[in-house]
Design a protein around this motif. Structure first.
Motif, PDB file in Angstrom:
ATOM      1  N   GLY A   9      -0.017  -0.447  -2.280  1.00 64.92           N
ATOM      2  CA  GLY A   9      -1.446  -0.228  -2.901  1.00 64.92           C
ATOM      3  C   GLY A   9      -1.253  -0.716  -4.287  1.00 64.92           C
ATOM      4  N   LEU A  10      -1.996  -1.511  -4.587  1.00 59.12           N
ATOM      5  CA  LEU A  10      -1.773  -2.029  -6.174  1.00 59.12           C
ATOM      6  C   LEU A  10      -3.115  -1.968  -6.837  1.00 59.12           C
ATOM      7  CD1 LEU A  10       0.912  -4.637  -6.061  1.00 59.12           C
ATOM      8  CD2 LEU A  10       1.190  -2.193  -6.439  1.00 59.12           C
ATOM      9  N   GLU A  32       0.741  -5.269  -1.320  1.00 59.50           N
ATOM     10  CA  GLU A  32      -0.839  -5.354  -1.491  1.00 59.50           C
ATOM     11  C   GLU A  32      -1.324  -6.533  -0.789  1.00 59.50           C
ATOM     12  OE1 GLU A  32      -4.370  -4.685  -1.897  1.00 59.50           O
ATOM     13  OE2 GLU A  32      -3.189  -3.527  -3.018  1.00 59.50           O
ATOM     14  N   SER A  33      -2.570  -6.340  -0.005  1.00 65.52           N
ATOM     15  CA  SER A  33      -3.070  -7.321   0.801  1.00 65.52           C
ATOM     16  C   SER A  33      -3.959  -8.180  -0.024  1.00 65.52           C
ATOM     17  CB  SER A  33      -3.877  -6.875   1.883  1.00 65.52           C
ATOM     18  OG  SER A  33      -4.810  -5.665   1.788  1.00 65.52           O
ATOM     19  N   ASP A  34      -4.687  -7.615  -1.050  1.00 68.87           N
ATOM     20  CA  ASP A  34      -5.663  -8.254  -1.775  1.00 68.87           C
ATOM     21  C   ASP A  34      -4.827  -9.569  -2.571  1.00 68.87           C
ATOM     22  OD1 ASP A  34      -7.685  -9.024  -3.876  1.00 68.87           O
ATOM     23  OD2 ASP A  34      -8.545  -7.260  -3.694  1.00 68.87           O
ATOM     24  N   LEU A  67      14.598   0.801   0.236  1.00 70.90           N
ATOM     25  CA  LEU A  67      14.315   1.551  -0.990  1.00 70.90           C
ATOM     26  C   LEU A  67      14.463   2.975  -1.027  1.00 70.90           C
ATOM     27  CD1 LEU A  67      10.866  -0.371  -1.725  1.00 70.90           C
ATOM     28  CD2 LEU A  67      13.308  -1.085  -2.647  1.00 70.90           C
ATOM     29  N   GLU A  68      14.753   3.525  -2.295  1.00 71.82           N
ATOM     30  CA  GLU A  68      15.003   5.254  -2.148  1.00 71.82           C
ATOM     31  C   GLU A  68      13.674   5.727  -2.374  1.00 71.82           C
ATOM     32  OE1 GLU A  68      16.475   2.819  -4.594  1.00 71.82           O
ATOM     33  OE2 GLU A  68      18.439   3.401  -4.911  1.00 71.82           O
ATOM     34  N   HIS A  69      12.725   5.368  -2.873  1.00 74.56           N
ATOM     35  CA  HIS A  69      11.433   5.956  -2.905  1.00 74.56           C
ATOM     36  C   HIS A  69      10.202   4.940  -2.807  1.00 74.56           C
ATOM     37  CE1 HIS A  69      13.909   8.440  -5.647  1.00 74.56           C
ATOM     38  NE2 HIS A  69      13.198   9.352  -5.370  1.00 74.56           N
ATOM     39  N   VAL A  70       9.298   5.449  -2.075  1.00 77.70           N
ATOM     40  CA  VAL A  70       8.066   4.553  -1.840  1.00 77.70           C
ATOM     41  C   VAL A  70       6.822   5.555  -2.254  1.00 77.70           C
ATOM     42  CG1 VAL A  70       6.645   3.192  -0.613  1.00 77.70           C
ATOM     43  CG2 VAL A  70       9.235   2.934  -0.359  1.00 77.70           C
ATOM     44  N   LEU A  71       5.684   5.060  -2.796  1.00 75.85           N
ATOM     45  CA  LEU A  71       4.340   5.729  -3.154  1.00 75.85           C
ATOM     46  C   LEU A  71       3.553   4.727  -2.424  1.00 75.85           C
ATOM     47  CD1 LEU A  71       2.846   7.508  -4.799  1.00 75.85           C
ATOM     48  CD2 LEU A  71       2.379   5.577  -6.311  1.00 75.85           C
ATOM     49  N   VAL A  72       2.837   5.682  -1.726  1.00 75.06           N
ATOM     50  CA  VAL A  72       1.451   5.189  -0.927  1.00 75.06           C
ATOM     51  C   VAL A  72       0.297   5.392  -1.875  1.00 75.06           C
ATOM     52  CG1 VAL A  72       0.187   4.965   1.204  1.00 75.06           C
ATOM     53  CG2 VAL A  72       2.806   5.422   1.141  1.00 75.06           C
ATOM     54  N   SER A  73      -0.449   4.240  -2.116  1.00 71.93           N
ATOM     55  CA  SER A  73      -1.640   4.414  -2.918  1.00 71.93           C
ATOM     56  C   SER A  73      -2.495   3.466  -2.577  1.00 71.93           C
ATOM     57  CB  SER A  73      -1.261   4.125  -4.454  1.00 71.93           C
ATOM     58  OG  SER A  73      -2.390   4.423  -5.302  1.00 71.93           O
TER      59      SER A  73
END
Length: 216
Positions: A9-10, A32-34, A67-73
């Motif tokens: 999500g960007l 991102e899908s957009d 990946l070590e970390h993933v942020l969902v935004s």
């Protein structure tokens, strides 16, 4: 240590988060899908994939599980946020962070195993209020909201040193940096026997209840 971090999500928050991490020297993969948001992010992040993160197979294909970390935004969609976070945990991502839009959303995310949840609006409001109510306030500590970092300016304590002041034993706080009056750079882990002068600054970490008692 350079980290490899993913952002799903960007939008404004996700892209700014990624931009900050890149500036700190880390590798950031965006999802991102957009197409317009993908285009905006391509010159900022290390790598950007245009794909539907609601597809578990799509996430697996781009090797997001490595990946070590993933942020969902992912904006205001609670359903999308929960589904994507669940997929990431199922795929074995070590640390999954997620942005929530309210407290109920936060509870749901924690119930499915998300490691850390952030509500940007709440955080921003609390930071601004704290800066107004507690002059010198710098930051809360993420692992304990009763702890904070605060900057102080010397007045009453001029001519004394850290050894004499004994702040750790009396107040339970730890001084982590000091700066002479008129200077821009801080000296980290300052020496205990150096005398403070009026106008000098120091930065301390400790419980908010104790930091608020300090009148240097």
């Amino acid at each position: 240590m350079k980290l490899q971090i993913g952002i799903v999500g960007l939008g404004k928050f996700g892209l700014k988060f990624g931009q900050t991490l890149v500036a700190l020297g880390h590798e950031v993969l965006g999802v991102e899908s957009d197409p317009e948001k993908v285009k905006n992010a391509q010159h900022i992040l290390t790598q950007v994939f245009q794909t539907d993160a609601m597809s578990r197979e799509a996430l697996e294909q781009i090797r997001i599980q490595d990946l070590e970390h993933v942020l969902v935004s992912v904006g205001d969609s609670i359903a999308a946020s929960i589904m994507i976070s669940m997929y990431l945990k199922e795929l074995g991502v070590a640390k999954v962070w997620a942005k929530a839009i309210n407290k109920d959303h936060e509870k749901l995310l924690y119930k499915i195993g998300v490691d850390e949840v952030v509500i940007p609006e709440f955080m921003a409001a609390k930071q601004i209020a704290s800066r107004i109510a507690m002059p010198g306030f710098i930051e809360y500590l993420p692992f304990d909201r009763s702890m904070a970092v605060k900057e102080f300016t010397i007045k009453r304590w001029a001519g004394k040193n850290l050894k004499e002041l004994n702040l750790t034993n009396i107040f339970g706080i730890q001084v982590i940096a000091a700066r002479r009056s008129g200077e821009k750079k801080y000296q980290y882990i300052p020496k205990a026997d150096e005398l403070f002068q009026e106008g000098d600054n120091f930065v301390a970490i400790g419980k908010i209840s104790q930091l608020s008692k300090i009148l240097p």
